[in-house]
Design a protein around this motif. Structure first.
Motif, PDB file in Angstrom:
ATOM      1  N   THR A  74       0.827  -1.204   0.000  1.00 10.14           N
ATOM      2  CA  THR A  74       0.000   0.000   0.000  1.00 10.14           C
ATOM      3  C   THR A  74       0.863   1.256   0.000  1.00 10.14           C
ATOM      4  O   THR A  74       2.082   1.201   0.244  1.00 10.14           O
ATOM      5  CB  THR A  74      -0.920   0.015   1.234  1.00 10.14           C
ATOM      6  OG1 THR A  74      -0.095   0.076   2.402  1.00 10.14           O
ATOM      7  CG2 THR A  74      -1.791  -1.232   1.277  1.00 10.14           C
ATOM      8  N   ILE A  75       0.225   2.375  -0.240  1.00  8.15           N
ATOM      9  CA  ILE A  75       0.949   3.647  -0.242  1.00  8.15           C
ATOM     10  C   ILE A  75       1.580   3.921   1.124  1.00  8.15           C
ATOM     11  O   ILE A  75       2.740   4.335   1.228  1.00  8.15           O
ATOM     12  CB  ILE A  75       0.011   4.797  -0.632  1.00  8.15           C
ATOM     13  CG1 ILE A  75      -0.457   4.625  -2.077  1.00  8.15           C
ATOM     14  CG2 ILE A  75       0.691   6.146  -0.453  1.00  8.15           C
ATOM     15  CD1 ILE A  75      -1.492   5.640  -2.505  1.00  8.15           C
ATOM     16  N   ASP A  76       0.829   3.676   2.183  1.00 14.19           N
ATOM     17  CA  ASP A  76       1.370   3.950   3.511  1.00 14.19           C
ATOM     18  C   ASP A  76       2.503   3.000   3.868  1.00 14.19           C
ATOM     19  O   ASP A  76       3.471   3.379   4.536  1.00 14.19           O
ATOM     20  CB  ASP A  76       0.256   3.903   4.563  1.00 14.19           C
ATOM     21  CG  ASP A  76      -0.425   2.554   4.616  1.00 14.19           C
ATOM     22  OD1 ASP A  76      -0.275   1.836   5.613  1.00 14.19           O
ATOM     23  OD2 ASP A  76      -1.108   2.206   3.620  1.00 14.19           O
ATOM     24  N   GLU A  77       2.428   1.738   3.415  1.00 10.86           N
ATOM     25  CA  GLU A  77       3.522   0.802   3.669  1.00 10.86           C
ATOM     26  C   GLU A  77       4.778   1.251   2.927  1.00 10.86           C
ATOM     27  O   GLU A  77       5.902   1.119   3.448  1.00 10.86           O
ATOM     28  CB  GLU A  77       3.120  -0.606   3.237  1.00 10.86           C
ATOM     29  CG  GLU A  77       2.086  -1.246   4.155  1.00 10.86           C
ATOM     30  CD  GLU A  77       1.482  -2.508   3.601  1.00 10.86           C
ATOM     31  OE1 GLU A  77       0.876  -3.278   4.372  1.00 10.86           O
ATOM     32  OE2 GLU A  77       1.585  -2.744   2.366  1.00 10.86           O
ATOM     33  N   ALA A  78       4.592   1.776   1.726  1.00  8.77           N
ATOM     34  CA  ALA A  78       5.743   2.253   0.965  1.00  8.77           C
ATOM     35  C   ALA A  78       6.368   3.479   1.622  1.00  8.77           C
ATOM     36  O   ALA A  78       7.598   3.596   1.707  1.00  8.77           O
ATOM     37  CB  ALA A  78       5.318   2.579  -0.462  1.00  8.77           C
ATOM     38  N   VAL A  79       5.536   4.400   2.133  1.00 12.32           N
ATOM     39  CA  VAL A  79       6.053   5.646   2.721  1.00 12.32           C
ATOM     40  C   VAL A  79       6.608   5.413   4.114  1.00 12.32           C
ATOM     41  O   VAL A  79       7.702   5.868   4.459  1.00 12.32           O
ATOM     42  CB  VAL A  79       4.953   6.712   2.746  1.00 12.32           C
ATOM     43  CG1 VAL A  79       5.417   7.946   3.505  1.00 12.32           C
ATOM     44  CG2 VAL A  79       4.529   7.084   1.325  1.00 12.32           C
TER      45      VAL A  79
END
Length: 316
Positions: free
Chosen positions: A225-230
């Motif tokens: 997910t986007i949050d996992e990547a960030v």
């Protein structure tokens, strides 16, 4: 009897050496007198085929024949003078002439491949044997479709034979697509008391929806997910040995590769390959209003163009 060795083998004058050998081996099986004892014409056909092959397999003889220097029996072509000068020349028969020219060899020619059943006949005849031979039966070929994990991890399965019965097949660890397995003694019946041939099973591996193979490494594309990547964090990833926990580093981008040592294909000898996990950022399904509002505000103060360097390099 054919006076054209090319015609005897069903070939044109442009045939390659490989095509000549292939045609000979195909035809000789249909005309060998020991394999067709009830065919009265087999002996004569066999002599013609063998003599044609003996001439054409020799590059020097073939060149002389093509140039018109020798005839199909291998005899020198006489000069174009008076017939009476050559009336007593007495050419040899097609097959007999080759026997004399090549010395005390068998009339069965040179098969080249020692595994061929005819090679034994040749040796027997050359030694003055009676032509009987005990040879293994033919190998039988099968194709077996195998699941990806069964090939990678090893497994047992059974194949049903066309003539009835079945065979148990042991798939070794790390089997690759297109490799063959030899199963001893369940092939065609032997000749003159020889042992049975072997079944040769060629393995075709079905594609897997998650895993791909590159050598001994297993490739996996892992959505994050986007949050996992960030923000980074721990997530669960599949491997051929089962799920494992992996750390996503902060600021991870799509395409980044995480390597898990020893989680690839294991073999009987040598170290196992690795699992290579490629990260792929996916956006949430549907439209998330809160996320859209946040990113719209964030974009105002964090303008960035990750394609700028690419565009400059493309223009150079």
């Amino acid at each position: 009897m054919s006076d054209d060795p090319y015609a005897a083998l069903g070939l044109s004058k442009s045939a390659t050496a490989a095509e000549i050998k292939k045609a000979y081996r195909k035809l000789v099986r249909s005309a060998h007198p020991d394999l067709h004892p009830d065919d009265a014409g087999a002996e004569a056909r066999f002599k013609v085929i063998t003599a044609a092959h003996d001439l054409l397999k020799d590059p020097a003889l073939r060149a002389r024949f093509d140039a018109g220097e020798i005839d199909a029996t291998g005899a020198e072509r006489p000069p174009r003078t008076y017939y009476r000068d050559h009336a007593d020349a007495g050419g040899q028969g097609f097959a007999q002439g080759f026997g004399q020219r090549s010395g005390p060899t068998s009339r069965f020619g040179d098969f080249g491949d020692p595994s061929d059943i005819f090679a034994h006949i040749l040796r027997q005849r050359a030694r003055g044997g009676d032509g009987s031979y005990a040879q293994p039966g033919p190998d039988l070929r099968y194709t077996l479709e195998v699941a990806f994990l069964d090939a990678v991890l090893g497994s047992k399965t059974r194949i049903t034979l066309p003539e009835g019965g079945n065979l148990e097949v042991q798939i070794p660890k790390g089997m690759q697509d297109g490799q063959s397995l030899r199963l001893r003694g369940r092939g065609g019946a032997g000749y003159d008391g020889g042992p049975a041939g072997d079944p040769l099973v060629t393995v075709q591996i079905r594609a897997h929806p998650v895993f791909r193979r590159e050598g001994d490494d297993i490739l996996i594309t892992l959505p994050i997910t986007i949050d996992e990547a960030v923000l980074g964090g721990k997530v669960t990833a599949p491997t051929i040995d089962g799920p494992v926990s992996v750390n996503i580093p902060k600021g991870a981008n799509s395409g980044r590769i995480l390597r898990l040592r020893g989680r690839g294909v294991a073999r009987a000898r040598g170290p196992a390959g690795d699992a290579l996990i490629e990260l792929r950022i996916v956006t949430p399904p549907g439209s998330d209003a809160a996320l859209c509002d946040f990113l719209a505000e964030w974009r105002k103060s964090h303008a960035d163009d990750p394609r700028k360097a690419m565009m400059q390099e493309a223009a150079e």
